[in-house]
Every structure is written in C-alpha cells, then in structure tokens.
Design a protein around this motif. Structure first.
Motif, PDB file in Angstrom:
ATOM      1  N   GLY A  71       0.755  -1.056  -0.433  1.00 21.39           N
ATOM      2  CA  GLY A  71      -0.300  -0.092   0.021  1.00 21.39           C
ATOM      3  C   GLY A  71       0.707   1.200  -0.121  1.00 21.39           C
ATOM      4  N   PRO A  72       0.397   2.697   0.451  1.00 22.70           N
ATOM      5  CA  PRO A  72      -0.998   3.014   0.863  1.00 22.70           C
ATOM      6  C   PRO A  72      -1.847   2.508   0.205  1.00 22.70           C
ATOM      7  CG  PRO A  72       0.069   4.805   1.106  1.00 22.70           C
ATOM      8  CD  PRO A  72       1.247   3.558   0.686  1.00 22.70           C
TER       9      PRO A  72
ATOM     10  N   ARG B  28       8.143 -18.816 -11.491  1.00 24.23           N
ATOM     11  CA  ARG B  28      10.426 -18.045 -10.737  1.00 24.23           C
ATOM     12  C   ARG B  28       9.831 -16.819 -10.055  1.00 24.23           C
ATOM     13  NH1 ARG B  28      14.649 -19.626 -14.076  1.00 24.23           N
ATOM     14  NH2 ARG B  28      14.348 -21.598 -15.161  1.00 24.23           N
ATOM     15  N   GLY B  29      10.230 -15.872  -9.278  1.00 25.10           N
ATOM     16  CA  GLY B  29      10.709 -14.826  -8.579  1.00 25.10           C
ATOM     17  C   GLY B  29       9.495 -15.903  -7.497  1.00 25.10           C
ATOM     18  N   ALA B  30       9.217 -13.755  -7.416  1.00 27.22           N
ATOM     19  CA  ALA B  30       8.181 -14.239  -5.595  1.00 27.22           C
ATOM     20  C   ALA B  30       7.154 -13.712  -6.631  1.00 27.22           C
ATOM     21  CB  ALA B  30       8.735 -12.718  -4.818  1.00 27.22           C
TER      22      ALA B  30
ATOM     23  N   LEU C 282       3.930 -13.302  -3.968  1.00 26.57           N
ATOM     24  CA  LEU C 282       2.958 -12.135  -4.329  1.00 26.57           C
ATOM     25  C   LEU C 282       1.807 -11.782  -4.264  1.00 26.57           C
ATOM     26  CD1 LEU C 282       2.991  -8.894  -4.587  1.00 26.57           C
ATOM     27  CD2 LEU C 282       3.512  -9.495  -7.121  1.00 26.57           C
TER      28      LEU C 282
ATOM     29  N   PRO D  80      -3.374   2.059  -5.692  1.00 24.01           N
ATOM     30  CA  PRO D  80      -1.797   2.328  -6.318  1.00 24.01           C
ATOM     31  C   PRO D  80      -1.166   1.318  -7.207  1.00 24.01           C
ATOM     32  CG  PRO D  80      -1.738   1.062  -4.078  1.00 24.01           C
ATOM     33  CD  PRO D  80      -3.000   1.680  -4.249  1.00 24.01           C
ATOM     34  N   PHE D  81      -2.583   0.136  -7.876  1.00 24.59           N
ATOM     35  CA  PHE D  81      -1.857  -0.548  -8.283  1.00 24.59           C
ATOM     36  C   PHE D  81      -2.492   0.567 -10.235  1.00 24.59           C
ATOM     37  CE2 PHE D  81      -1.624  -3.455  -4.776  1.00 24.59           C
ATOM     38  CZ  PHE D  81      -0.188  -3.573  -5.177  1.00 24.59           C
TER      39      PHE D  81
ATOM     40  N   SER E 187      -4.030   7.782 -11.932  1.00 26.67           N
ATOM     41  CA  SER E 187      -4.706   8.475 -10.716  1.00 26.67           C
ATOM     42  C   SER E 187      -5.235   7.729  -9.887  1.00 26.67           C
ATOM     43  CB  SER E 187      -5.899   9.249 -11.359  1.00 26.67           C
ATOM     44  OG  SER E 187      -7.088   9.569 -10.119  1.00 26.67           O
ATOM     45  N   TYR E 188      -4.196   8.208  -8.607  1.00 25.28           N
ATOM     46  CA  TYR E 188      -4.361   7.039  -7.083  1.00 25.28           C
ATOM     47  C   TYR E 188      -5.496   7.087  -7.048  1.00 25.28           C
ATOM     48  CZ  TYR E 188      -2.959   6.460  -2.592  1.00 25.28           C
ATOM     49  OH  TYR E 188      -2.421   5.630  -1.223  1.00 25.28           O
TER      50      TYR E 188
ATOM     51  N   TRP F 141      -1.788  -2.391 -14.832  1.00 25.16           N
ATOM     52  CA  TRP F 141      -1.573  -2.501 -13.515  1.00 25.16           C
ATOM     53  C   TRP F 141       0.444  -2.277 -13.558  1.00 25.16           C
ATOM     54  CZ3 TRP F 141      -4.330  -6.506 -15.984  1.00 25.16           C
ATOM     55  CH2 TRP F 141      -5.406  -6.375 -14.848  1.00 25.16           C
ATOM     56  N   PRO F 142       1.021  -1.328 -14.045  1.00 24.24           N
ATOM     57  CA  PRO F 142       2.161  -1.256 -13.623  1.00 24.24           C
ATOM     58  C   PRO F 142       3.074  -1.793 -12.666  1.00 24.24           C
ATOM     59  CG  PRO F 142       0.867   1.212 -14.727  1.00 24.24           C
ATOM     60  CD  PRO F 142      -0.117  -0.154 -14.033  1.00 24.24           C
ATOM     61  N   LYS F 143       2.523  -1.287 -11.143  1.00 27.09           N
ATOM     62  CA  LYS F 143       3.187  -1.522 -10.136  1.00 27.09           C
ATOM     63  C   LYS F 143       3.144  -2.768  -9.983  1.00 27.09           C
ATOM     64  CE  LYS F 143       3.647  -1.050  -5.147  1.00 27.09           C
ATOM     65  NZ  LYS F 143       3.167  -0.158  -4.024  1.00 27.09           N
ATOM     66  N   LEU F 144       2.471  -3.917 -10.270  1.00 24.95           N
ATOM     67  CA  LEU F 144       2.251  -5.171  -9.757  1.00 24.95           C
ATOM     68  C   LEU F 144       2.986  -5.842 -11.298  1.00 24.95           C
ATOM     69  CD1 LEU F 144       0.376  -7.402  -8.893  1.00 24.95           C
ATOM     70  CD2 LEU F 144      -1.077  -7.850 -10.382  1.00 24.95           C
TER      71      LEU F 144
ATOM     72  N   MET G 103       6.182  -5.561 -10.415  1.00 24.45           N
ATOM     73  CA  MET G 103       7.079  -6.119  -8.582  1.00 24.45           C
ATOM     74  C   MET G 103       6.840  -7.695  -9.462  1.00 24.45           C
ATOM     75  SD  MET G 103       4.110  -4.003  -6.246  1.00 24.45           S
ATOM     76  CE  MET G 103       4.967  -5.599  -5.126  1.00 24.45           C
ATOM     77  N   ILE G 104       6.032  -8.240 -10.369  1.00 26.68           N
ATOM     78  CA  ILE G 104       5.826  -9.783 -10.620  1.00 26.68           C
ATOM     79  C   ILE G 104       7.683  -9.449 -11.802  1.00 26.68           C
ATOM     80  CG2 ILE G 104       5.263 -11.108 -12.285  1.00 26.68           C
ATOM     81  CD1 ILE G 104       2.417 -10.179 -11.447  1.00 26.68           C
TER      82      ILE G 104
ATOM     83  N   SER H  83      10.469  -9.310 -10.668  1.00 26.27           N
ATOM     84  CA  SER H  83      11.093 -10.946  -9.619  1.00 26.27           C
ATOM     85  C   SER H  83      11.412 -11.805 -10.367  1.00 26.27           C
ATOM     86  CB  SER H  83       9.959 -10.588  -8.510  1.00 26.27           C
ATOM     87  OG  SER H  83       8.845 -11.464  -9.095  1.00 26.27           O
ATOM     88  N   GLN H  84      10.722 -11.678 -11.492  1.00 25.27           N
ATOM     89  CA  GLN H  84      11.327 -13.101 -12.526  1.00 25.27           C
ATOM     90  C   GLN H  84      12.768 -13.173 -13.285  1.00 25.27           C
ATOM     91  OE1 GLN H  84       6.697 -13.367 -14.165  1.00 25.27           O
ATOM     92  NE2 GLN H  84       6.943 -15.579 -12.980  1.00 25.27           N
TER      93      GLN H  84
ATOM     94  N   VAL I 277      16.923 -14.079  -9.706  1.00 21.81           N
ATOM     95  CA  VAL I 277      16.150 -15.350  -9.466  1.00 21.81           C
ATOM     96  C   VAL I 277      17.947 -15.366 -10.369  1.00 21.81           C
ATOM     97  CG1 VAL I 277      13.803 -16.073  -9.692  1.00 21.81           C
ATOM     98  CG2 VAL I 277      15.360 -15.646 -11.841  1.00 21.81           C
TER      99      VAL I 277
ATOM    100  N   VAL J  35      10.971  -5.397   3.390  1.00 21.67           N
ATOM    101  CA  VAL J  35       9.522  -4.976   3.189  1.00 21.67           C
ATOM    102  C   VAL J  35       8.854  -4.980   4.404  1.00 21.67           C
ATOM    103  CG1 VAL J  35       7.542  -5.812   2.628  1.00 21.67           C
ATOM    104  CG2 VAL J  35       9.061  -5.956   0.873  1.00 21.67           C
ATOM    105  N   ILE J  36       9.781  -6.033   5.281  1.00 18.65           N
ATOM    106  CA  ILE J  36       9.627  -6.206   6.309  1.00 18.65           C
ATOM    107  C   ILE J  36      10.313  -5.927   7.568  1.00 18.65           C
ATOM    108  CG2 ILE J  36       7.823  -7.928   8.232  1.00 18.65           C
ATOM    109  CD1 ILE J  36       6.470  -9.310   5.309  1.00 18.65           C
TER     110      ILE J  36
ATOM    111  N   ALA K 140       4.511   4.458  -3.068  1.00 14.57           N
ATOM    112  CA  ALA K 140       3.453   3.633  -3.432  1.00 14.57           C
ATOM    113  C   ALA K 140       3.156   4.451  -4.408  1.00 14.57           C
ATOM    114  CB  ALA K 140       2.632   2.833  -2.735  1.00 14.57           C
ATOM    115  N   THR K 141       2.880   5.351  -3.678  1.00 17.85           N
ATOM    116  CA  THR K 141       1.159   6.389  -4.723  1.00 17.85           C
ATOM    117  C   THR K 141       2.858   7.676  -5.430  1.00 17.85           C
ATOM    118  OG1 THR K 141       0.815   7.235  -2.932  1.00 17.85           O
ATOM    119  CG2 THR K 141      -0.049   6.107  -2.975  1.00 17.85           C
TER     120      THR K 141
ATOM    121  N   ARG L 203       3.985   7.358  -8.320  1.00 16.86           N
ATOM    122  CA  ARG L 203       3.600   7.170  -9.425  1.00 16.86           C
ATOM    123  C   ARG L 203       2.296   8.379 -10.377  1.00 16.86           C
ATOM    124  NH1 ARG L 203       0.739   3.983 -12.249  1.00 16.86           N
ATOM    125  NH2 ARG L 203       0.316   2.719  -9.719  1.00 16.86           N
ATOM    126  N   LEU L 204       2.004   8.377  -9.291  1.00 22.51           N
ATOM    127  CA  LEU L 204       0.166   8.941  -9.841  1.00 22.51           C
ATOM    128  C   LEU L 204      -0.278  10.048  -8.802  1.00 22.51           C
ATOM    129  CD1 LEU L 204      -1.738   5.877  -8.820  1.00 22.51           C
ATOM    130  CD2 LEU L 204      -1.131   6.236 -11.269  1.00 22.51           C
TER     131      LEU L 204
END
Lengths: 131, 635
Positions: free
Chosen positions: A26-27, A52-54, A58, A116-117, A121-122, B133-136, B139-140, B143-144, B148, B328-329, B392-393, B395-396
């Motif tokens: 997020g957020p 592969r990968g995460a 995810l 955020p995805f 526009s957010y 879904w640019p962020k997704l 991330m994908i 990572s791929q 690796v 991340v955590i 996260a935001t 970009r927007l």
C-alpha cells in the motif's frame, strides 16, 4: 426478502464496493474484490508464464489479504442481516436495496478509492478502480 | 613561480610518463586543457523510461531528456496529468560535466515491445499487465527476471528469447544516439556523455549489479544481460569477446555498486565454479573493475556501522537490511555478511594480493545517484524527489515523502582529468584518479609519496609537487628507497568546501581523516587518523531553519606521515573529508510542510516521521578519495 438473502446481497456489495486498506504493497483503499482480482492476475502469471521469483508469494499475499477481508465482511454482513431479521421481509428488502443503491451511488460519484496499482490517477471511483 | 611550476610538471612521473592519455576518437581539442588536471563532476548511474522498472514507476524521461537535465535544463517528472503534462519539474542548480545513462540491459527488448503498439508481443499477457497495472507488473517481472539465479525470458519473446533480444537493438541505438547528441565535441568541451548500460544480476535478491561504460562510440552490437550471462565472470567474458578482444578501438569498464545490498556476493573470493580465485581470475577482475560506486540512493557502502574500529562515521546513510527483499518487513532484516562494504573489500584485496600476487579488488571510489527518473546529479538534500516513484503513490500523485525514509539523494563521481573529453575522463577512471562525494561538490586532492615536505600545504606548488614527488589518488606508492626504509609514506591531502550556488551556500568543512587498511599475519586491519580540521568544532544546525552554525573551515590541508608503517605489510590509504552537520532531506520536507511536533497526535500519518526521534534530522556530507596502495614487493 429473507435475512439470508439480505446477508448474501450485503456481503457481495461489501466485497465489491467497500474500500478496505491494503495491508502490504500500500497505501491504498480498494474493494476486497480488487485485491482478489490482482492476486488472481499474479496467480495467472505463475500458472501460464512462469512461477519463478516471488510471483507465487505475491499472488498469495494479495489473495490472502483479499480473502481475509472477504471473511471479515461476511461477518459484518451476518451481523447486519441478524439485525434486519427482526423486520418484515418487505422492510428487509427495502433497507438492503437502499444500502446497496446508496453504496453504488456514493462509489460511482465520488473517488473514494485509492489505487496504487492503477496506471492512472491514485484516486478512483467504482468504475475506475476496476479498470 | 610559474616557471617553477612548469618545470615541476615536466618532471612529474605520473603525468609525463603517461603522456597523458591516448586519443581514440575524432574531436576538437579542448580549449581548457589543464596539465595538472581539473575535477569533473558527473553521474555514472542513471535510468530512464527504457528501464522496465523505471517505466513501471511512471518515468517518461528518455536518455535524451536525462542528458538535457545533466546539462542544466529543467525536465518534468511523474506524476503526469491526464493530458500528459508532468506535475513536477526539477532542474540542477549547477550542470554536470559528464553523465552516463545506464539503463538496465535486461528487459530492454521486453520494455520496447510492451511500449510500442503493433509490435508482436505488445498484446501479450505480460505487456498488458505492465501497462494496465504497472506496479503489479513491475513487481512480478522484476522478481521473475532479475531476482532469480537462473532467469529465462517470457514466452512472448519467442524461441530462445530471440524476439526480445532483437527488439533490444532499438533502445540500444537510442542510448547511443542520445549519448552522441549530448557529447560536446567542440573545443569548449562543456559536456561529456558515455555510452553505457547496467548489467543487473540479482540472484536471490542480492545485488551484483555492474554499470558498464564504454570509452567511445565503438560499442558492442548489443549489451550483455544477466539473462544470457548469469555471472560476473560471464559478463567479463562477454566484455572481452565483444569489446576488448575485437581490437577495433572498443574499450570498457565495469563499475560494481551497492555492495551493501549484495549479501557479500558482489566481491566474492570464489569463482563462479566455487573454486578459490586464481591469479588469472584476479587479473581479469582487476583489468575490468577498477572503480566501485561507494554511495547512491540505496545507501552508502563505505563501511560497516559498528565495525572493527568503531568508526562513528560508518553509520552514514546505512540501510538496515542486507538485500532488497528484506526491505518490505522489519522482522526480515538481517545483518549484511562480510564483504558487504567497500572498506572490507579493499582490505580483502590486500589479503588476496599477499596470496595471489595480484589485488583483485584494487578499486577507486566514485559516487552516483542511480536515479530512475532520468535526473542525473540531482543530489541536493533539499531537492530530493526520490529514487523513482519510490513511495507507492508517487507515480500517481505528488508525494509528501518522496521516497523510503532510509534512501538518500545519492552522490557524485568526481574525476581528475586534463580536459572534459571521453578519452581524458575514461583514462582518469582507469587510473582511478577519482573520488566520490555524497552530493556536495567539495574539491579534494590526495597524493602519496615518501618525500613531501612538511610545509607543502603552504606551498603554491602543492599540486605540482604532489605529482612530482609521488602519486595521486588511485595510484601505487613509488618504490621505497633504502633511505626511506625507516620512515613511513607521506600523504598530502587538500580539500576545499563546496562553494554552493547563489542562495544555496555550500556547507563548510569539519575535518579530514585518512583511513589506513593493512594486512598482517593473514588478517586485515584498519585505523582511522584525524589529520586536519577539528571533529569537536562545535558546528551544529538550527533545525528550524537548516542554517549551519559554529566554527567552519573553507579549506583544509595536511601533510601526514604514517607513524605505524611496516614496510613488510601491504597497505592502502584513502582520505575522507567531512563537512559540518547539515539538514538531511527529511528535515527539509518537514520544514516545507511546516510540521510542528508540539502535538504529534495532530499530524497527518504521512508526516509522522517528522517527529520520530529515532530518525536522523541531520547528516555530515562527505567525500571519499580513491586509495593509494603500498606493496612490499614494489621496490
């Protein structure tokens, strides 16, 4: 309308429309269904392209988040329908449909979501958040 | 005086013998040729829309835009409105002298396909995902393909990934053309660009990245990628076969970065086969990797906080995790293993030299940004706009906090060269006559020899004598004569503060240190010597205005002889120049937002960091020179 039907209708509308905070990545404030949808997309990549990968992790996180909210919203719908159970079937129907209609109206007119995805526009309304 | 200086120049072994660099390209000679060399400020690590991750975070600046920005023009950055107009604009207060666009070689073709309608593969699932879904998608795909150990290309790239490999030719040409257009081949030599790319190996999320920089316009047909060349050795083999061995004028360097996020894998003492390094392995590495990027957005890599000398300045912009996946955590954070910091690596190089006769980690130091916004050299704390669309935001929408709180605006590479041309700068990089700064443009000279007079700092011929009687940063101490056997090497270091710009005065200096590394009985050691200035000068910052206060030095100079020298031990020495404290970027954000911490409960959640007592409000900017090495066998 029976309380059982009211429960299902409320639950579906909650899952599709109620903005919930994104716990990870997020957020953001999105419907639980959106999280499940994004998790499903990630899962589709893992199944049809590459695991592969995460990507599986995810997908798992997004799906788990979405399903967790769906469960909580089921409980909320259950409590609401119990409250409605004391009313007549006609009133149950009226109130349920009024809640759904009001939710639709608010989420269609106002940009209540924070996505955020999204590519643009957010801030987003109901139609935009599912683009 | 002038005559004496010219005489000394003629005597300088370091300058006259190297004569001073080979010209490999056609261009006008620079009018501002300086035989005693000048510092040129640049950024060797910049990403644009051609990098998949930058594109996924909303970056639209192209390599041409990045070079325009480096030359001092304003550019727009994300977010963009519906008509495509940027909502933020940034501009350097001082242009850079040189820059290198180093887009990720991996996914150059994929990014081009996904960005270009009508190209086969444009409507593939992955490309649709990346656009919708640019962020997704980011991330994908990241990572791929990068995180690796054994990446393979997506199905839409065709058999053996051929379509994507072919598609990379377009952006690779664009990178070359942008560099050519930006390069000032006239006698004014205002700006130099290099053709480059980043090889982005990230096994198990451990960064073993290298920026690859070519000397001139003669470059391979396509860049080497982690997908095809999965180890550093693979990259070096490719650089040899596609460039160095061609004997067509192609020349190249690879600059490793982010050892702090490499989990110790960036500078391994094993080969890809798991065997110990041989002399040949060490030579290959030493030939191609002569510099290391010691600082950038994603943290400082100089030294380990709480290391063997309890160096209190090692906590500077240190990330609290060993690899990006841990970021991340909080509970996932681990301590970076050995060889995660440049100082450890330089010391390990001395041990390897004792063992192999060659130092595989003979590394000069530079800084850079790693901007993913196409904004090279944007390093001022008060101008920090983030590594990319870091939060996260962003970009927007315009963010309050431009990026992760542990990130920083990055640093600069400074190169001592005779002129601002590709050949001169590249030759300087190869001889490691470079230093890195955490942003400010302080000027630092560092020489090592045996005979510097104690009063050299008072001499107008400091630089002339520096070269004449010894070597500059990045060099090897001259052979030890029997006369000098009983005394240690002498180092002459001189620094002047960053003068700043109109309305943005630079911060004064506080002190200069020399860090000595040496090997003894098979173990590495380090010691820090205060050689100029005053660590207790009482300088401080008014956090309400970010004005610096207290004692200040506009320049510092020292001639220092190593009191603990043992001629039997391999050693390396580098200088660290420290500024007085100044405001960190987060403090500027809080001032801009007029945050009051009298009632933290009233603060918006995005501004809570302003009242977090654990977060540093100030920092001490600094520079690090390339080391000067001593070898017992070097007689």
């Amino acid at each position: 309308m029976s309380p059982r039907a009211a429960r299902w209708i409320l639950w579906i509308s909650f899952v599709l429309m109620l903005p919930v905070p994104i716990l990870l990545f997020g957020p953001g404030l999105v419907p639980a269904a959106r999280l499940i949808m994004l998790g499903g997309i990630a899962l589709a990549v893992a199944l049809f392209e590459s695991s592969r990968g995460a990507v599986v992790m995810l997908a798992g996180i997004l799906l788990a988040e979405g399903l967790l909210y769906a469960g909580l919203l089921w409980f909320a719908a259950y409590v609401a329908s119990r409250g409605l159970g004391r009313l007549s079937a006609k009133n149950v129907a009226r109130i349920t449909l009024a809640v759904v209609a009001a939710s639709l109206l608010v989420t269609l007119v106002f940009e209540v979501y924070r996505g955020p995805f999204r590519a643009q526009s957010y801030h987003a309304n109901l139609l935009q958040i599912y683009e | 005086m002038r005559r004496t200086a010219l005489f000394l120049v003629a005597l300088m072994p370091g300058l006259a013998a190297t004569a001073p660099f080979e010209r490999t390209e056609e261009r006008e000679p620079c009018a501002g040729y300086a035989p005693l060399r000048r510092p040129f400020f640049g950024d060797t690590h910049v990403h644009t829309v051609l990098s998949f991750d930058a594109w996924g975070q909303g970056t639209r600046n192209t390599p041409r835009d990045a070079y325009r920005f480096a030359r001092g023009e304003p550019v727009g950055i994300q977010p963009y409105d519906k008509s495509g107009q940027p909502l933020r604009h940034v501009q350097l207060r001082r242009p850079l002298d040189f820059a290198v666009v180093t887009d990720h070689a991996e996914l150059l073709g994929e990014t081009h396909i996904c960005q270009t309608p009508g190209v086969p593969g444009h409507d593939s699932f992955i490309c649709v995902l990346a656009r919708r879904w640019p962020k997704l998608g980011y991330m994908i795909v990241n990572s791929q393909m990068l995180d690796v150990a054994d990446p393979i290309r997506y199905g839409f790239c065709g058999p053996q990934g051929r379509d994507c490999i072919e598609a990379a030719a377009g952006p690779w040409q664009e990178i070359q053309q942008a560099a050519e257009e930006a390069y000032d081949r006239s006698a004014s030599c205002r700006f130099t660009s290099f053709v480059g790319y980043e090889w982005t190996g990230n096994p198990d999320s451990s960064m073993i990245h290298r920026n690859v920089i070519f000397r001139n316009a003669i470059v391979p047909e396509r860049p080497s990628t982690y997908i095809e060349d999965k180890t550093a050795e693979g990259l070096w083999r490719k650089l040899r076969s596609d460039c160095l061995d061609r004997e067509n004028g192609c020349d190249v360097l690879a600059i490793p970065h982010n050892s702090n996020l490499s989990a110790g894998l960036l500078f391994r003492t094993e080969t890809e086969r798991g065997t110990p390094l041989t002399r040949e392995d060490a030579q290959t590495r030493a030939q191609l990797e002569v510099l290391v990027e010691v600082t950038q957005h994603k943290g400082d890599s100089e030294c380990r906080a709480g290391g063997p000398t309890a160096d209190e300045l090692c906590g500077f912009e240190t990330l609290p995790y060993a690899r990006m996946s841990e970021s991340v955590i909080t509970w996932m954070h681990t301590t970076p293993p050995p060889l995660s910091y440049v100082r450890e690596v330089l010391a390990e190089g001395l041990l390897q030299q004792r063992k192999l006769g060659v130092n595989p980690f003979k590394l000069g130091l530079i800084g850079s940004t790693d901007s993913h916004l196409g904004t090279p050299g944007l390093v001022s704390e008060d101008q920090f706009v983030g590594h990319a669309a870091g939060t996260a935001t962003s970009r927007l929408e315009i963010p309050i906090l431009p990026d992760r709180i542990e990130y920083n605006p990055g640093g600069l590479a400074v190169v001592w060269a005779e002129e601002n041309s590709r050949d001169a700068l590249f030759a300087a990089m190869r001889r490691r006559e470079t230093y890195g700064t955490s942003g400010p443009r302080m000027i630092v000279r560092f020489f090592g020899g045996w005979d510097y007079p104690e009063n050299l700092c008072r001499s107008h011929a400091f630089v002339e004598q520096g070269y004449a009687l010894g070597v500059p940063m990045g060099g090897d101490l001259p052979p030890l004569s029997p006369k000098e056997h009983g005394s240690g090497p002498v180092f002459a270091v001189y620094a002047t503060r960053d003068p700043g710009t109109r309305g943005h005065r630079g911060t004064p200096l506080q002190r200069i240190q020399i860090i000595k590394l040496w090997e003894e009985d098979g173990a590495a050691h380090e010691r820090i010597y205060e050689v100029a200035g005053d660590p207790e000068n009482g300088a401080r910052v008014d956090l309400a205005t970010c004005q610096t206060q207290g004692a200040e030095f506009n320049s510092l100079c020292a001639v220092w002889r190593d009191p603990d020298f043992d001629p039997r031990q391999y050693a390396a020495y580098y200088a660290r120049v420290i500024e007085n404290p100044s405001c960190r970027w987060n403090t500027f954000v809080c001032l801009r937002e007029e945050v009051s911490c009298t009632d933290p409960g009233q603060l918006a959640s995005e501004l809570e960091f302003c009242c977090d007592p654990a977060l540093p409000k100030t920092l001490q900017e600094r520079s690090w020179t390339s080391p000067i090495w001593y070898s017992p066998g070097h007689r």
